[in-house]
Each structure stands twice: as C-alpha cells, then as structure tokens.
Design an enzyme around this catalytic site. Structure first.
Site, PDB file in Angstrom:
ATOM      1  N   ASN A   1       0.855  -1.183   0.000  1.00  0.00           N
ATOM      2  CA  ASN A   1       0.000   0.000   0.000  1.00  0.00           C
ATOM      3  C   ASN A   1       0.897   1.242   0.000  1.00  0.00           C
ATOM      4  O   ASN A   1       1.604   1.508   0.980  1.00  0.00           O
ATOM      5  CB  ASN A   1      -0.904  -0.019   1.242  1.00  0.00           C
ATOM      6  CG  ASN A   1      -1.869   1.151   1.290  1.00  0.00           C
ATOM      7  OD1 ASN A   1      -1.477   2.293   1.147  1.00  0.00           O
ATOM      8  ND2 ASN A   1      -3.132   0.853   1.532  1.00  0.00           N
ATOM      9  N   LYS A   2       0.886   1.983  -1.096  1.00  0.00           N
ATOM     10  CA  LYS A   2       1.793   3.132  -1.236  1.00  0.00           C
ATOM     11  C   LYS A   2       1.536   4.193  -0.170  1.00  0.00           C
ATOM     12  O   LYS A   2       2.464   4.848   0.310  1.00  0.00           O
ATOM     13  CB  LYS A   2       1.653   3.730  -2.633  1.00  0.00           C
ATOM     14  CG  LYS A   2       2.158   2.813  -3.741  1.00  0.00           C
ATOM     15  CD  LYS A   2       2.016   3.457  -5.117  1.00  0.00           C
ATOM     16  CE  LYS A   2       2.529   2.529  -6.213  1.00  0.00           C
ATOM     17  NZ  LYS A   2       2.386   3.137  -7.561  1.00  0.00           N
TER      18      LYS A   2
ATOM     19  N   ASP B   1      -2.187  -4.017  10.237  1.00  0.00           N
ATOM     20  CA  ASP B   1      -3.533  -4.236   9.727  1.00  0.00           C
ATOM     21  C   ASP B   1      -4.408  -3.170  10.365  1.00  0.00           C
ATOM     22  O   ASP B   1      -4.364  -2.973  11.590  1.00  0.00           O
ATOM     23  CB  ASP B   1      -4.072  -5.634  10.030  1.00  0.00           C
ATOM     24  CG  ASP B   1      -5.298  -5.940   9.165  1.00  0.00           C
ATOM     25  OD1 ASP B   1      -5.268  -5.629   7.965  1.00  0.00           O
ATOM     26  OD2 ASP B   1      -6.283  -6.481   9.684  1.00  0.00           O
ATOM     27  N   SER B   2      -5.129  -2.477   9.546  1.00  0.00           N
ATOM     28  CA  SER B   2      -5.925  -1.371  10.045  1.00  0.00           C
ATOM     29  C   SER B   2      -7.224  -1.307   9.283  1.00  0.00           C
ATOM     30  O   SER B   2      -7.376  -1.900   8.210  1.00  0.00           O
ATOM     31  CB  SER B   2      -5.149  -0.056   9.914  1.00  0.00           C
ATOM     32  OG  SER B   2      -4.659   0.113   8.599  1.00  0.00           O
TER      33      SER B   2
ATOM     34  N   LYS C   1      -1.483  14.542  10.531  1.00  0.00           N
ATOM     35  CA  LYS C   1      -2.092  13.220  10.574  1.00  0.00           C
ATOM     36  C   LYS C   1      -1.330  12.292  11.513  1.00  0.00           C
ATOM     37  O   LYS C   1      -1.940  11.569  12.318  1.00  0.00           O
ATOM     38  CB  LYS C   1      -2.151  12.622   9.166  1.00  0.00           C
ATOM     39  CG  LYS C   1      -2.865  11.278   9.107  1.00  0.00           C
ATOM     40  CD  LYS C   1      -2.965  10.742   7.686  1.00  0.00           C
ATOM     41  CE  LYS C   1      -3.688   9.404   7.661  1.00  0.00           C
ATOM     42  NZ  LYS C   1      -3.777   8.826   6.292  1.00  0.00           N
TER      43      LYS C   1
ATOM     44  N   HIS D   1      -4.625   6.896  14.040  1.00  0.00           N
ATOM     45  CA  HIS D   1      -4.515   5.566  14.628  1.00  0.00           C
ATOM     46  C   HIS D   1      -3.131   4.975  14.393  1.00  0.00           C
ATOM     47  O   HIS D   1      -2.536   4.381  15.286  1.00  0.00           O
ATOM     48  CB  HIS D   1      -5.590   4.651  14.055  1.00  0.00           C
ATOM     49  CG  HIS D   1      -5.680   4.633  12.553  1.00  0.00           C
ATOM     50  ND1 HIS D   1      -5.732   5.775  11.784  1.00  0.00           N
ATOM     51  CD2 HIS D   1      -5.722   3.602  11.656  1.00  0.00           C
ATOM     52  CE1 HIS D   1      -5.803   5.443  10.508  1.00  0.00           C
ATOM     53  NE2 HIS D   1      -5.793   4.142  10.403  1.00  0.00           N
ATOM     54  N   ARG D   2      -2.601   5.158  13.177  1.00  0.00           N
ATOM     55  CA  ARG D   2      -1.287   4.608  12.863  1.00  0.00           C
ATOM     56  C   ARG D   2      -0.195   5.372  13.604  1.00  0.00           C
ATOM     57  O   ARG D   2       0.792   4.786  14.062  1.00  0.00           O
ATOM     58  CB  ARG D   2      -1.052   4.644  11.345  1.00  0.00           C
ATOM     59  CG  ARG D   2       0.158   3.817  10.891  1.00  0.00           C
ATOM     60  CD  ARG D   2       0.136   3.582   9.386  1.00  0.00           C
ATOM     61  NE  ARG D   2      -0.970   2.707   9.015  1.00  0.00           N
ATOM     62  CZ  ARG D   2      -2.077   3.132   8.382  1.00  0.00           C
ATOM     63  NH1 ARG D   2      -2.217   4.388   8.033  1.00  0.00           N
ATOM     64  NH2 ARG D   2      -3.044   2.278   8.098  1.00  0.00           N
TER      65      ARG D   2
END
Length: 207
Positions: free
Chosen positions: A14-15, A74-75, A188, A193-194
């Site tokens: 995932n870029k 994993d999100s 961000k 969350h990340r």
C-alpha cells in the site's frame, strides 16, 4: 527486541502506508523498505478475524521468508451504524480488489440505507473509529511486539481533502473541523490511529 540495521521492512504494498511509515521512521534514521522491494514474495491472504491476526500473519510469513525482522500493519474503519463494519474487510469492502473510491461509495450507500426517513440534510452519518494494529516479528527469536492505536471521528456524506488514502476523505474530525484527508502528514501522524500505534511501538522498543 533490538533493531540493529538502518532499515525497517514493512509487509505492505500500500503506497499510502509506505509513505506514512517512511515519514514516521525518518527521525530515527531508519529507511523503510516494503514489498515493492521484494517483488518475488507472494501476497499474504488476510483471512484473520481480527486486526491482530492479520498483522501477525503478514509479519511472520514475510519475516520467515526473508529471515529478517518485519513490521506489519492491519488497520481499518469500524462504523457504529454498521455494527463495526467494514472492520477487517475495510480494504476490500467493495470487492477483493476494490479501489478506495469504490470502497468509499459503498460505505456511503450502506449508511444512506440506515437513515431512510431521517434528516437527510445532516452530513454526519455515524460515529466511527479508525483502528491500527502493528506487529513487529523477529524470525530469529520468534518474538513479536504488538502495538495498537485508535482515533475517533464521524463519517461524513461530504468528502473533503486530497491527502491521505482509503477512507480519509470521509473521516471527519469534529475537534479539528477537518477530514483526515485535509491534514498534512505531520498533522495526521500526530493524531491518527497509525501514528498512535507507531509511538507505542517505539516506546516498547526502547524498553
């Protein structure tokens, strides 16, 4: 668990995630490499029932294959009005190879079904939460470290912003009066969350 090398191997193609991980680890002098740098490795089937199960499977599968510590994420998005969906199916909500736009359109369509007969002028459709689980796995020792982060917001029917990826344009943050896709990378990382999960992981690595 010690990371001696100057690289972090992240099990993703995932870029958007690669960009966020690269930004997060840059202050530590770590270069992020991903599955784009290991094109011969197969995709890992994410068939777990929880974010942890999927993250651990990815980290262990790739870590065992290359013999080096691997970080996997994993999100997903958990929407209150949809009983926690799409959850672990967030990336493939509109189909196995669903694009971000397709997933967003399906999400809005499902939420519109929930509010038939209600005030359709209200742009905020449902409380929601982004969840991220990180697993760092070392194939030499068999040890792993887990970190988890969340952020609360609302799904809006009025998407905004061209930054980020996934459901970011629909994830509205009332205290900022912006969607996640309106935020700069620094903004961000500070609240996402990340970002929370990465800071927790960094603290555990320093213990």
């Amino acid at each position: 668990m010690k990371l001696e090398k100057d690289i972090i191997i992240v099990a993703t193609r995932n870029k958007g995630k690669v960009m966020e991980f690269s930004h997060a680890f840059e202050p530590f002098g770590k270069k992020v490499v991903s599955m784009f740098d290991y094109p011969d490795l197969p995709d890992v089937i994410e068939d777990g029932e929880t974010f942890f199960e999927n993250a651990f499977k990815k980290a262990k599968t790739i870590g065992d294959a290359i013999g080096l510590p691997v970080l996997a994420d994993d999100s997903g998005l958990c929407v209150e009005a949809l009983n926690g969906q799409p959850g672990v199916y967030s990336a493939r909500y509109a189909g196995e190879h669903g694009a971000d736009q397709d997933n967003n359109l399906k999400l809005l369509a499902e939420l519109e079904k929930q509010r038939l007969g209600e005030d359709t002028e209200q742009p905020l459709l449902s409380p929601a939460q982004f969840v991220c689980v990180l697993v760092l796995y070392d194939p030499v020792t068999g040890q792993h470290i887990e970190a988890r982060g969340t952020v609360d917001g609302w799904i809006t029917s009025q998407p905004s912003g061209n930054k980020g990826f996934g459901y970011d344009p629909l994830f509205y943050l009332p205290h900022l009066e912006k969607t996640m896709a309106d935020l700069t990378m620094d903004e961000k990382q500070a609240i996402s969350h990340r970002g929370h999960a990465l800071r927790q992981l960094a603290e555990k690595l320093q213990q």
